[in-house]
Design a protein around this motif. Structure first.
Motif, PDB file in Angstrom:
ATOM      1  N   ARG A 106      13.661  17.329  -5.551  1.00  0.00           N
ATOM      2  CA  ARG A 106      13.989  16.509  -6.729  1.00  0.00           C
ATOM      3  C   ARG A 106      14.781  17.313  -7.757  1.00  0.00           C
ATOM      4  O   ARG A 106      15.387  16.751  -8.661  1.00  0.00           O
ATOM      5  N   PRO A 117      21.252   1.933 -10.093  1.00  0.00           N
ATOM      6  CA  PRO A 117      20.605   3.206 -10.465  1.00  0.00           C
ATOM      7  C   PRO A 117      20.201   4.036  -9.236  1.00  0.00           C
ATOM      8  O   PRO A 117      20.317   5.260  -9.250  1.00  0.00           O
ATOM      9  N   GLU A 118      19.764   3.361  -8.176  1.00  0.00           N
ATOM     10  CA  GLU A 118      19.359   4.090  -6.977  1.00  0.00           C
ATOM     11  C   GLU A 118      20.577   4.608  -6.213  1.00  0.00           C
ATOM     12  O   GLU A 118      20.554   5.734  -5.703  1.00  0.00           O
ATOM     13  N   ASP A 171      23.321   5.501  -7.577  1.00  0.00           N
ATOM     14  CA  ASP A 171      23.751   6.643  -8.391  1.00  0.00           C
ATOM     15  C   ASP A 171      22.860   7.855  -8.139  1.00  0.00           C
ATOM     16  O   ASP A 171      23.339   8.988  -8.075  1.00  0.00           O
ATOM     17  N   ARG A 172      21.569   7.645  -7.976  1.00  0.00           N
ATOM     18  CA  ARG A 172      20.646   8.750  -7.692  1.00  0.00           C
ATOM     19  C   ARG A 172      20.962   9.367  -6.338  1.00  0.00           C
ATOM     20  O   ARG A 172      21.007  10.587  -6.190  1.00  0.00           O
ATOM     21  N   GLN A 205      23.644  12.132  -5.989  1.00  0.00           N
ATOM     22  CA  GLN A 205      23.336  13.534  -6.314  1.00  0.00           C
ATOM     23  C   GLN A 205      23.153  14.366  -5.049  1.00  0.00           C
ATOM     24  O   GLN A 205      23.334  15.572  -5.074  1.00  0.00           O
TER      25      GLN A 205
END
Length: 159
Positions: free
Chosen positions: A92, A145-146, A148-149, A152
């Motif tokens: 994470r 949002p997911e 976009d996550r 990463q």
């Protein structure tokens, strides 16, 4: 003097354009890892600040870099007696970005929150050409949002 100034400005502009080109061609810095630490490039102190890291693990990690994939890093951490739960917490905060066009199921499954179905979706829509395509196709299954996550953890290589 005027010619020298013009030449100096030209060199400065050329250097700036070259720097921009280098950043755009670097998948890890330009497309992925926003907010995540790259274990292959992180300083010793940055690594020690991460979950489950001890001085011995960090020293071993630095000695074995670069890790070619998340699977390789995961194996190293588990060999160091980091539990799967501790590894997930580490992921994470730090991750080796995965190429969306060549990543394996095993690699994708190491992304926090990715299961078998999402891993299959990442592979189904290959070749990935851009983030708009990623948002459209993966967005069918999760919200923005997911998606976009997820960005990463992965990158789309330049054409």
């Amino acid at each position: 003097m005027t010619t020298q100034r013009a030449a100096g400005r030209f060199v400065g502009m050329l250097a700036g354009a070259l720097a921009l080109l280098v950043v755009q061609q670097s998948p890890a810095s330009a497309q992925a890892g926003r907010g995540l630490i790259d274990p292959n490039a992180a300083s010793e102190s940055d690594l020690q600040s991460l979950p489950a890291m001890t001085p011995a693990i960090v020293k071993g990690m630095i000695e074995r870099r670069p890790f070619k994939s998340m699977v390789e890093l995961n194996k190293f951490l588990l060999d160091q007696k980091v539990t799967p739960e501790q590894a997930r917490e580490f992921y994470r905060k730090a991750f080796v970005p995965i190429n969306l066009n060549t990543g394996t199921r095993e690699e994708f499954m190491l992304i926090p929150g990715v299961g078998s179905r999402m891993s299959a979706e990442f592979m189904e829509y290959r070749p990935w050409k851009n983030w708009t395509q990623f948002d459209k196709e993966i967005g069918k299954y999760v919200g923005q949002p997911e998606t976009d996550r997820f960005k990463q953890y992965v990158f789309i290589p330049p054409n």
